[in-house]
Design an enzyme around this catalytic site. Structure first.
Site, PDB file in Angstrom:
ATOM      1  N   SER A  74       0.843  -1.205   0.000  1.00 45.15           N
ATOM      2  CA  SER A  74       0.000   0.000   0.000  1.00 45.15           C
ATOM      3  C   SER A  74       0.874   1.250   0.000  1.00 45.15           C
ATOM      4  O   SER A  74       0.507   2.279  -0.564  1.00 45.15           O
ATOM      5  CB  SER A  74      -0.913   0.023   1.229  1.00 45.15           C
ATOM      6  OG  SER A  74      -1.772  -1.074   1.224  1.00 45.15           O
ATOM      7  N   SER A 111      -4.132   2.632   3.943  1.00 46.38           N
ATOM      8  CA  SER A 111      -4.084   1.495   4.873  1.00 46.38           C
ATOM      9  C   SER A 111      -5.327   0.649   4.696  1.00 46.38           C
ATOM     10  O   SER A 111      -6.423   1.081   5.041  1.00 46.38           O
ATOM     11  CB  SER A 111      -4.002   1.994   6.325  1.00 46.38           C
ATOM     12  OG  SER A 111      -4.093   0.899   7.229  1.00 46.38           O
ATOM     13  N   GLY A 112      -5.157  -0.545   4.150  1.00 42.72           N
ATOM     14  CA  GLY A 112      -6.296  -1.439   3.963  1.00 42.72           C
ATOM     15  C   GLY A 112      -7.046  -1.677   5.263  1.00 42.72           C
ATOM     16  O   GLY A 112      -8.252  -1.449   5.343  1.00 42.72           O
ATOM     17  N   SER A 113      -6.339  -2.076   6.294  1.00 42.47           N
ATOM     18  CA  SER A 113      -6.977  -2.412   7.573  1.00 42.47           C
ATOM     19  C   SER A 113      -7.418  -1.177   8.339  1.00 42.47           C
ATOM     20  O   SER A 113      -8.351  -1.241   9.144  1.00 42.47           O
ATOM     21  CB  SER A 113      -6.017  -3.223   8.444  1.00 42.47           C
ATOM     22  OG  SER A 113      -4.941  -2.407   8.896  1.00 42.47           O
ATOM     23  N   GLY A 114      -6.732  -0.053   8.139  1.00 42.09           N
ATOM     24  CA  GLY A 114      -7.009   1.142   8.930  1.00 42.09           C
ATOM     25  C   GLY A 114      -6.527   1.018  10.355  1.00 42.09           C
ATOM     26  O   GLY A 114      -6.832   1.867  11.203  1.00 42.09           O
ATOM     27  N   GLU A 115      -5.753  -0.024  10.628  1.00 44.36           N
ATOM     28  CA  GLU A 115      -5.282  -0.294  11.991  1.00 44.36           C
ATOM     29  C   GLU A 115      -3.777  -0.557  12.069  1.00 44.36           C
ATOM     30  O   GLU A 115      -3.288  -0.969  13.117  1.00 44.36           O
ATOM     31  CB  GLU A 115      -6.025  -1.505  12.582  1.00 44.36           C
ATOM     32  CG  GLU A 115      -7.516  -1.319  12.751  1.00 44.36           C
ATOM     33  CD  GLU A 115      -7.914  -0.326  13.844  1.00 44.36           C
ATOM     34  OE1 GLU A 115      -7.039   0.129  14.609  1.00 44.36           O
ATOM     35  OE2 GLU A 115      -9.102   0.008  13.914  1.00 44.36           O
ATOM     36  N   THR A 116      -3.046  -0.342  10.985  1.00 44.00           N
ATOM     37  CA  THR A 116      -1.598  -0.550  11.028  1.00 44.00           C
ATOM     38  C   THR A 116      -1.021   0.340  12.127  1.00 44.00           C
ATOM     39  O   THR A 116      -1.221   1.554  12.114  1.00 44.00           O
ATOM     40  CB  THR A 116      -0.956  -0.231   9.663  1.00 44.00           C
ATOM     41  OG1 THR A 116      -1.600  -1.016   8.662  1.00 44.00           O
ATOM     42  CG2 THR A 116       0.536  -0.494   9.667  1.00 44.00           C
ATOM     43  N   GLU A 155      -4.878  -2.866  -3.230  1.00 43.51           N
ATOM     44  CA  GLU A 155      -3.740  -2.125  -3.767  1.00 43.51           C
ATOM     45  C   GLU A 155      -4.018  -1.638  -5.189  1.00 43.51           C
ATOM     46  O   GLU A 155      -3.728  -0.488  -5.525  1.00 43.51           O
ATOM     47  CB  GLU A 155      -2.489  -2.999  -3.724  1.00 43.51           C
ATOM     48  CG  GLU A 155      -2.050  -3.288  -2.301  1.00 43.51           C
ATOM     49  CD  GLU A 155      -1.515  -4.696  -2.101  1.00 43.51           C
ATOM     50  OE1 GLU A 155      -1.310  -5.429  -3.092  1.00 43.51           O
ATOM     51  OE2 GLU A 155      -1.315  -5.075  -0.929  1.00 43.51           O
TER      52      GLU A 155
END
Length: 187
Positions: A48, A87-92, A154
């Site tokens: 990403s 950020s795919g997860s939004g939690e990195t 991505e």
């Protein structure tokens, strides 16, 4: 004799199908944030991050004062600036810390993510939700992709970033020739 690739067609058709689920209003919000920012900081981790880095490069070609977070020449972020996080997860974890710090300082936060309800999305003034899945989240994937891991996210991120550039070009009346003048020439 050429034979068309069924695998590539399957991927392109998936991308086309899920592109229709991306909200243009959120893209317009991000364009506005970019237009109003003093400085723009872009960041993402892993693959990403590669997409985000390319977006940062195109913003520079548009004449925006843009920095990719983590480079030695990246200055400090401040009030009136914008942090864009892919950020795919939004939690990195590292990206959450950056989002929280930017918001605390008074900078705006925007994100491209699968989960706008995640920590980074909650801090964002614009959250472009991209259909996809990631093994990095406890949340249920928003779609079942024919591709492995976060590939769909991505690829759609890349398209969204390119779409934002096209929107900004139109908004600022910037032509490719003008952008090319800012293209690297020490290659």
């Amino acid at each position: 004799m050429m034979r068309e690739s069924k695998v590539l067609i399957e991927i392109v058709e998936e991308i086309a199908r899920y592109t229709r689920q991306i909200d243009e209003l959120e893209m317009l919000k991000m364009v506005e944030l970019i237009q109003n920012a003093s400085k723009i900081f872009v960041v993402g981790a892993g693959r990403s991050g590669f997409c985000a880095r390319a977006f940062s490069n195109r913003l520079m070609h548009l004449g925006k004062q843009t920095f990719f977070v983590g480079e030695p020449t990246t200055p400090s972020i401040g009030e009136g600036d914008l942090l864009i996080i892919g950020s795919g997860s939004g939690e990195t974890e590292s990206l959450k810390v950056m989002a929280e710090k930017a918001a605390r300082i008074g900078a705006d936060v925007a994100t491209v993510t699968i989960f706008p309800e995640a920590t980074i999305g909650k801090l964002a003034k614009a959250a472009i939700c991209i259909p996809g899945g990631t093994p990095k989240s406890e949340r249920k994937d928003s779609v079942k992709s024919v591709q492995p891991m976060g590939n769909l996210f991505e690829q759609l991120s890349w398209i969204v970033y390119d779409g934002l550039i096209k929107m900004l070009m139109k908004e600022d009346n910037i032509l490719e020739d003008e952008m090319f003048k800012r293209h690297a020439n020490l290659e």
